[in-house]
Design an enzyme around this catalytic site. Structure first.
Site, PDB file in Angstrom:
ATOM      1  N   HIS A 265       0.844  -1.198   0.000  1.00 58.69           N
ATOM      2  CA  HIS A 265       0.000   0.000   0.000  1.00 58.69           C
ATOM      3  C   HIS A 265       0.886   1.257   0.000  1.00 58.69           C
ATOM      4  O   HIS A 265       0.721   2.144  -0.848  1.00 58.69           O
ATOM      5  CB  HIS A 265      -0.901  -0.026   1.238  1.00 58.69           C
ATOM      6  CG  HIS A 265      -1.846   1.127   1.342  1.00 58.69           C
ATOM      7  ND1 HIS A 265      -3.148   1.060   0.925  1.00 58.69           N
ATOM      8  CD2 HIS A 265      -1.673   2.398   1.794  1.00 58.69           C
ATOM      9  CE1 HIS A 265      -3.738   2.233   1.118  1.00 58.69           C
ATOM     10  NE2 HIS A 265      -2.862   3.065   1.652  1.00 58.69           N
ATOM     11  N   GLU A 266       1.833   1.295   0.915  1.00 60.71           N
ATOM     12  CA  GLU A 266       2.691   2.487   1.010  1.00 60.71           C
ATOM     13  C   GLU A 266       3.598   2.601  -0.214  1.00 60.71           C
ATOM     14  O   GLU A 266       3.916   3.705  -0.653  1.00 60.71           O
ATOM     15  CB  GLU A 266       3.499   2.463   2.306  1.00 60.71           C
ATOM     16  CG  GLU A 266       2.652   2.404   3.584  1.00 60.71           C
ATOM     17  CD  GLU A 266       1.547   3.454   3.678  1.00 60.71           C
ATOM     18  OE1 GLU A 266       1.691   4.527   3.043  1.00 60.71           O
ATOM     19  OE2 GLU A 266       0.528   3.207   4.361  1.00 60.71           O
ATOM     20  N   HIS A 269       1.724   4.513  -2.757  1.00 61.83           N
ATOM     21  CA  HIS A 269       1.842   5.965  -2.521  1.00 61.83           C
ATOM     22  C   HIS A 269       3.228   6.448  -2.954  1.00 61.83           C
ATOM     23  O   HIS A 269       3.375   7.499  -3.574  1.00 61.83           O
ATOM     24  CB  HIS A 269       1.657   6.276  -1.029  1.00 61.83           C
ATOM     25  CG  HIS A 269       0.234   6.242  -0.541  1.00 61.83           C
ATOM     26  ND1 HIS A 269      -0.752   7.052  -1.064  1.00 61.83           N
ATOM     27  CD2 HIS A 269      -0.364   5.513   0.443  1.00 61.83           C
ATOM     28  CE1 HIS A 269      -1.901   6.825  -0.408  1.00 61.83           C
ATOM     29  NE2 HIS A 269      -1.694   5.895   0.496  1.00 61.83           N
ATOM     30  N   GLU A 295      -4.702   7.892  -2.882  1.00 63.55           N
ATOM     31  CA  GLU A 295      -5.093   6.606  -2.314  1.00 63.55           C
ATOM     32  C   GLU A 295      -5.308   5.565  -3.415  1.00 63.55           C
ATOM     33  O   GLU A 295      -5.048   4.378  -3.220  1.00 63.55           O
ATOM     34  CB  GLU A 295      -6.357   6.783  -1.464  1.00 63.55           C
ATOM     35  CG  GLU A 295      -6.806   5.569  -0.686  1.00 63.55           C
ATOM     36  CD  GLU A 295      -5.841   5.160   0.430  1.00 63.55           C
ATOM     37  OE1 GLU A 295      -4.846   5.871   0.674  1.00 63.55           O
ATOM     38  OE2 GLU A 295      -6.104   4.109   1.035  1.00 63.55           O
TER      39      GLU A 295
HETATM   40 ZN    ZN Z   1      -3.151   5.143   1.861  1.00 61.09          ZN
END
Ligand code: ZN
Length: 502
Positions: A265-266, A269, A295
């Site tokens: 997830h990171e 980003h 996101e």
């Molecule tokens: Zn996030």
């Protein structure tokens, strides 16, 4: 003043504010990772000082004069310059509508409210947090009134995180998701074939989790010469500057999924930040246009890629080599099924991708009602329970796993939650289009090749920065306006297949 000179001065000031913000970012990252506990009070002073400087710069009345001189002139003609002027105006108008006493009181009250929230959560006692929630909501309502809105006060707060988004449109989008996803989640939870998630709760030594997560991050394209991955209490990504993106995750030596998927997830980003146009650093045009779009990049890599069968065709043999004690007797299909288990749970942060948006929907409804005044703070626990019964078919055991689970409201972040769901919606649209453009991405993923997808995102999303607003960027990249149906279709297809009886 000549328009071009005014533009140049606005640009100089914009870069200066960005430098201040990036100094604050390093301090915040350090606080999360390496700062000793004894540094907390001094760090709070440092951060408050920088925030004050930034606020003074952002509200300098001179900015209004400069903007007046540059708007509708040739100096704001090129796409990046036009986007800069649009965003400078939006931010200047927003910040200067908020009187300093209101800003300071909000900062003070939310800082205390967060401590009270943490204590209330530990004690599972909403009553302790209630007066603070009342004060925060009252401040946010004053903020919304100062900012102004057409339809309802919640829109004014939403604008902070997702410029251009409106409650009414979001309500329609959530309506589609609830009608489709709630029955899907129920069917899957009741399906006769269920995964064995026990295999994810074996011994996974933290140092090997870290090495495996870093290898996956690098394989997806995260550039470790321009970024880092460290351990912290909460996973996060902090963009310090164009060559410096800091990611954090957390490791539980007896659980595999949390650290690994938080890392992906990171990384999502981080890939976005590393893909922004460095020539536009310090300018709004070179930033992400909204939290929802940011996101979307995280959710795309975490879910559409990282929870996919093709991804694990490549990574599962490596995982088995990294964790032979845990995985030697586990087949690829069983592992893949386990990481994709769907089941309603009371906690948003641990929700699977089918039920996740139902958690967000409950928060959206409640915070919208709090801000409009339809719902009083005292009635939040009952309303929360009701929303969870309706959206997820379950009742939280206590306030800690109910309305106290997230810190957003204590921090004054009303209007933030919907960006999670917008991220999922955008991600599904973008991924479907990237997959179609590539004639299918799975074969490349199964070989460990993620460069094609990354390059598509670089061109269609990352390098575009905020030259157009988020919804338009999605429309141009994906071929249609923001729409929840591709997300629903992808989830139905994937989970219909996974949970099918053998
Ligand atoms: Zn996030």
């Amino acid at each position: 003043m000549k328009p071009q000179a005014a533009y140049d001065e606005l640009l100089r000031r914009s870069r200066e504010r960005a430098l201040l913000a990036s100094c604050a970012a390093v301090l915040a990252w350090d606080e999360d990772t390496y700062m000793p506990a004894g540094g907390a009070a001094h760090r709070a002073d440092q951060l408050a000082y920088l925030a004050g400087l930034e606020h003074d710069q952002a509200t300098d009345p001179r900015l209004g004069d400069l903007l007046d001189a540059v708007e509708d002139s040739d100096a704001a003609g090129a796409p990046a310059a036009a986007a800069n002027v649009r965003e400078w105006r939006r931010l200047y108008d927003r910040t200067s509508r908020l009187a300093r006493p209101l800003v300071e009181e909000t900062a003070r009250v939310t800082s205390l409210a967060q401590q009270e929230w943490a204590a209330a959560r530990r004690a599972a006692d909403f009553g302790r947090f209630r007066p603070w929630l009342e004060r925060v909501v009252a401040l946010k309502r004053r903020e919304a009134d100062a900012l102004g809105y057409d339809d309802e006060p919640y829109d004014a707060l939403l604008e902070e995180y997702e410029p251009g988004a409106r409650s009414r449109d979001l309500a329609g989008l959530f309506g589609v998701l609830r009608a489709e996803l709630a029955p899907l989640a129920e069917r899957l939870a009741a399906a006769p074939r269920q995964p064995d998630v026990g295999v994810l709760r074996r011994d996974y030594p933290a140092d090997r989790q870290r090495a495996f997560g870093e290898a996956a991050a690098a394989a997806l394209g995260f550039d470790f010469t321009r970024g880092r991955l460290d351990a912290a209490v909460h996973p996060s990504s902090v963009a310090v500057g164009p060559g410096d993106v800091r990611l954090t995750t957390r490791y539980d030596p007896h659980e595999f999924s949390d650290a690994f998927f938080s890392t992906l997830h990171e990384v999502g980003h981080g890939l976005y930040e590393q893909g922004l146009d460095a020539a536009l650093t310090g300018q709004p045009a070179g930033d992400a246009p909204s939290l929802g779009l940011h996101e979307s990049q995280a959710r795309l890599w975490e879910n559409a890629v990282g929870h996919g069968r093709a991804f694990w065709e490549h990574f599962y043999p490596l995982a088995r080599r990294a964790f032979p004690e845990a995985l030697a007797d586990v087949a690829l299909d069983d592992f893949h099924f386990a990481v994709n288990r769907v089941g309603p749970s009371p906690i948003r942060a641990r929700a699977d991708e089918v039920t996740y948006d139902l958690h967000v929907l409950a928060r959206f409804e409640l915070e919208r009602a709090l801000v409009s005044g339809e719902l009083g703070a005292a009635d939040v626990p009952a309303a929360w329970g009701e929303a969870y019964r309706r959206c997820l078919g379950l009742t939280p055991r206590d306030d800690a796993e109910g309305c106290l689970q997230d810190g957003h409201w204590a921090a004054g972040m009303f209007g933030y939650f919907p960006t999670y769901t917008l991220g999922n919606v955008f991600a599904a649209q973008l991924y479907a289009r990237a997959d179609a453009d590539a004639g299918g991405l799975d074969a490349a993923f199964a070989r460990g090749d993620f460069g094609g997808l990354l390059e598509w995102l670089r061109v269609k999303v990352h390098r575009r920065g905020a030259v157009v607003p988020a919804a338009r960027l999605v429309e141009e990249a994906a071929g249609g306006p923001p729409d929840p149906r591709p997300l629903v279709a992808a989830l139905r297809r994937k989970y219909g297949e996974l949970y099918k009886a053998p």
